[in-house]
Design a protein around this motif. Structure first.
Motif, PDB file in Angstrom:
ATOM      1  N   HIS A 171       0.862  -1.185   0.000  1.00 14.45           N
ATOM      2  CA  HIS A 171       0.000   0.000   0.000  1.00 14.45           C
ATOM      3  C   HIS A 171       0.902   1.240   0.000  1.00 14.45           C
ATOM      4  CE1 HIS A 171      -3.796  -2.002   0.659  1.00 14.45           C
ATOM      5  NE2 HIS A 171      -3.368  -2.594   1.750  1.00 14.45           N
ATOM      6  N   VAL A 172       0.606   2.187  -0.861  1.00 15.54           N
ATOM      7  CA  VAL A 172       1.248   3.502  -0.798  1.00 15.54           C
ATOM      8  C   VAL A 172       0.160   4.494  -0.435  1.00 15.54           C
ATOM      9  CG1 VAL A 172       2.495   5.302  -2.039  1.00 15.54           C
ATOM     10  CG2 VAL A 172       2.996   2.898  -2.508  1.00 15.54           C
ATOM     11  N   LEU A 173       0.262   5.058   0.756  1.00 16.47           N
ATOM     12  CA  LEU A 173      -0.767   5.974   1.230  1.00 16.47           C
ATOM     13  C   LEU A 173      -0.650   7.323   0.541  1.00 16.47           C
ATOM     14  CD1 LEU A 173      -0.772   3.721   3.373  1.00 16.47           C
ATOM     15  CD2 LEU A 173      -1.167   5.468   5.110  1.00 16.47           C
ATOM     16  N   LEU A 208       3.753   6.041  14.540  1.00 19.19           N
ATOM     17  CA  LEU A 208       3.426   6.375  13.151  1.00 19.19           C
ATOM     18  C   LEU A 208       4.391   7.394  12.570  1.00 19.19           C
ATOM     19  CD1 LEU A 208      -0.436   6.464  13.619  1.00 19.19           C
ATOM     20  CD2 LEU A 208       0.863   4.758  12.327  1.00 19.19           C
ATOM     21  N   HIS A 209       4.819   8.349  13.376  1.00 19.43           N
ATOM     22  CA  HIS A 209       5.793   9.326  12.877  1.00 19.43           C
ATOM     23  C   HIS A 209       7.139   8.660  12.577  1.00 19.43           C
ATOM     24  CE1 HIS A 209       2.964  12.512  14.131  1.00 19.43           C
ATOM     25  NE2 HIS A 209       3.679  13.303  13.326  1.00 19.43           N
ATOM     26  N   ARG A 255      -0.767  -3.545  15.631  1.00 21.38           N
ATOM     27  CA  ARG A 255      -1.309  -2.208  15.913  1.00 21.38           C
ATOM     28  C   ARG A 255      -1.449  -1.385  14.637  1.00 21.38           C
ATOM     29  NH1 ARG A 255      -5.032   0.051  18.695  1.00 21.38           N
ATOM     30  NH2 ARG A 255      -4.658   2.265  19.164  1.00 21.38           N
ATOM     31  N   VAL A 256      -0.458  -1.463  13.752  1.00 20.05           N
ATOM     32  CA  VAL A 256      -0.543  -0.726  12.491  1.00 20.05           C
ATOM     33  C   VAL A 256      -1.724  -1.235  11.667  1.00 20.05           C
ATOM     34  CG1 VAL A 256       0.612  -0.307  10.282  1.00 20.05           C
ATOM     35  CG2 VAL A 256       1.890  -0.088  12.418  1.00 20.05           C
ATOM     36  N   ALA A 257      -1.927  -2.538  11.647  1.00 17.60           N
ATOM     37  CA  ALA A 257      -3.050  -3.108  10.900  1.00 17.60           C
ATOM     38  C   ALA A 257      -4.384  -2.597  11.460  1.00 17.60           C
ATOM     39  CB  ALA A 257      -2.999  -4.628  10.951  1.00 17.60           C
ATOM     40  N   GLU A 258      -4.477  -2.530  12.789  1.00 18.66           N
ATOM     41  CA  GLU A 258      -5.713  -2.044  13.421  1.00 18.66           C
ATOM     42  C   GLU A 258      -5.953  -0.574  13.102  1.00 18.66           C
ATOM     43  OE1 GLU A 258      -7.733  -1.714  17.888  1.00 18.66           O
ATOM     44  OE2 GLU A 258      -5.936  -2.948  17.561  1.00 18.66           O
ATOM     45  N   LEU A 259      -4.900   0.230  13.155  1.00 15.71           N
ATOM     46  CA  LEU A 259      -5.044   1.652  12.834  1.00 15.71           C
ATOM     47  C   LEU A 259      -5.406   1.839  11.359  1.00 15.71           C
ATOM     48  CD1 LEU A 259      -1.978   3.022  14.841  1.00 15.71           C
ATOM     49  CD2 LEU A 259      -4.404   3.290  15.424  1.00 15.71           C
ATOM     50  N   LEU A 283      -2.986  -3.157   6.324  1.00 13.02           N
ATOM     51  CA  LEU A 283      -1.911  -2.177   6.384  1.00 13.02           C
ATOM     52  C   LEU A 283      -0.800  -2.718   7.283  1.00 13.02           C
ATOM     53  CD1 LEU A 283      -1.101   0.721   5.483  1.00 13.02           C
ATOM     54  CD2 LEU A 283      -1.991   1.517   7.687  1.00 13.02           C
ATOM     55  N   SER A 284       0.440  -2.579   6.848  1.00  8.79           N
ATOM     56  CA  SER A 284       1.573  -3.093   7.623  1.00  8.79           C
ATOM     57  C   SER A 284       2.586  -1.988   7.896  1.00  8.79           C
ATOM     58  CB  SER A 284       2.262  -4.230   6.860  1.00  8.79           C
ATOM     59  OG  SER A 284       2.944  -3.722   5.724  1.00  8.79           O
ATOM     60  N   ALA A 285       3.482  -2.268   8.828  1.00  8.33           N
ATOM     61  CA  ALA A 285       4.554  -1.313   9.113  1.00  8.33           C
ATOM     62  C   ALA A 285       5.418  -1.099   7.875  1.00  8.33           C
ATOM     63  CB  ALA A 285       5.397  -1.814  10.282  1.00  8.33           C
TER      64      ALA A 285
END
Length: 354
Positions: free
Chosen positions: A171-173, A197-198, A285-289, A298-300
């Motif tokens: 994924h590219v956000l 996230l930062h 956590r990244v997947a949940e967010l 979504l992955s790290a």
């Protein structure tokens, strides 16, 4: 036992010959085991885990085609990974068949190529240990993976091109999605998530690098972060972005102390624990967010991929992207440079000199 010095024309008594033969066999077994252990010790823990997984798949293939099960050690690792003996009798046909079997089973081309490379490597170690003849290793090394064009044609002809949960693409956000993702609640967990996230989106850290960060890695006065990149054996320092600095100011000293793990794990209630986040916890956590934004899986690494892609789009030179991303080669950084809409934009030639 005393053994007299023997000149070449003499022979050991039969009982002593047997003893020497047993000793030499034991020495050979020890040397073979040491060779594998030494070679594996040269590799990183992540590489060894991948090798173990690759050879476990190879063992499943051997079982599927009617060969006896490959034994495993006390840790559940197949002995193909730790000992030369199971490689005795390995043939070119077995390895070639492994490649065909993986295609039939629907493994992704990248996985097929990686596993073939692992088998070729360990077969070469087995040959060094005397378990495979040199001519057989040459044939096994000739079982190559699939080039990009070959992979494209083969994928078009088979119904299943990937098994498991791993994504075929990253994924590219968008910049808007990045902004929305960084906005987290003003709670201990939310402030921790903001830092997480930062670090991923502003600095392109790998998941394992984030998990290893200590509070002492941050220098608030200089506005820098110093951290270790085990994949490339480098210690680097990054200047913190304004967003990362703001997230850390809100979090450090308030939700966690200034020593120990930087990112603390959290319970389902949202309260932080006193132990650091593991790579698995970060991934989860990244997947949940991501699901909160409507982004599935979504992955790290997606966030690291987004960081590199957006940096490349903004015109970051390849050498700077390579250094900041912690790559040893510019090849990885070049993957993020996108093709221009007009293929020869920016190209200059002799006609420009007229």
């Amino acid at each position: 036992m005393n053994i007299d010095i023997i000149i070449p024309s003499q022979h050991l008594p039969i009982t002593e010959s047997f003893f020497m033969g047993d000793a030499s066999h034991a020495a050979d077994r020890a040397a073979r085991a040491y060779l594998f252990a030494e070679e594996r010790a040269r590799r990183s823990a992540n590489t060894i885990r991948r090798h173990n997984a690759d050879l476990a798949v190879f063992a499943r293939y051997l079982l599927a085609v009617g060969l006896p099960p490959v034994p495993v050690d006390a840790a559940g690792v197949v002995l193909l990974a730790t000992s030369a003996e199971p490689w005795a009798g390995m043939s070119w046909g077995m390895v070639k068949g492994f490649a065909a079997w993986m295609l039939t089973e629907g493994y992704a081309m990248a996985s097929v190529n990686a596993r073939l490379a692992t088998v070729r490597l360990y077969a070469s170690w087995a040959a060094q240990a005397g378990m495979l003849p040199a001519e057989m290793v040459v044939l096994i090394k000739g079982v190559k993976g699939y080039a990009h064009r070959d992979a494209h044609n083969l994928d078009a002809a088979r119904p299943i091109t990937r098994i498991g949960a791993k994504k075929a693409t990253f994924h590219v956000l968008s910049r808007d999605q990045v902004r929305r993702l960084k906005v987290q609640p003003d709670t201990p967990q939310g402030r921790r998530d903001g830092v997480l996230l930062h670090l991923l989106l502003d600095h392109g850290l790998r998941c394992g690098e984030v998990a290893r960060l200590q509070a002492g890695s941050i220098d608030p006065e200089r506005g820098t972060m110093t951290f270790y990149r085990p994949k490339v054996y480098k210690t680097q320092t990054h200047t913190l972005t304004p967003g990362t600095q703001a997230a850390l100011v809100a979090y450090l000293g308030k939700d966690v102390p200034l020593t120990g793990s930087l990112l603390w794990a959290s319970r389902k209630s949202g309260h932080l624990t006193t132990s650091g986040m593991s790579e698995r916890a970060i991934t989860s956590r990244v997947a949940e967010l991501g699901r909160g934004l409507g982004i599935a899986q979504l992955s790290a690494h997606d966030l690291r991929h987004t960081w590199a892609t957006l940096a490349a789009r903004a015109g970051t030179p390849v050498d700077r992207l390579q250094d900041a991303g912690g790559w040893n080669s510019p090849v990885m950084a070049l993957r993020y440079l996108e093709a221009a809409a007009i293929a020869n934009t920016g190209v200059r030639g002799f006609h420009d000199e007229a």
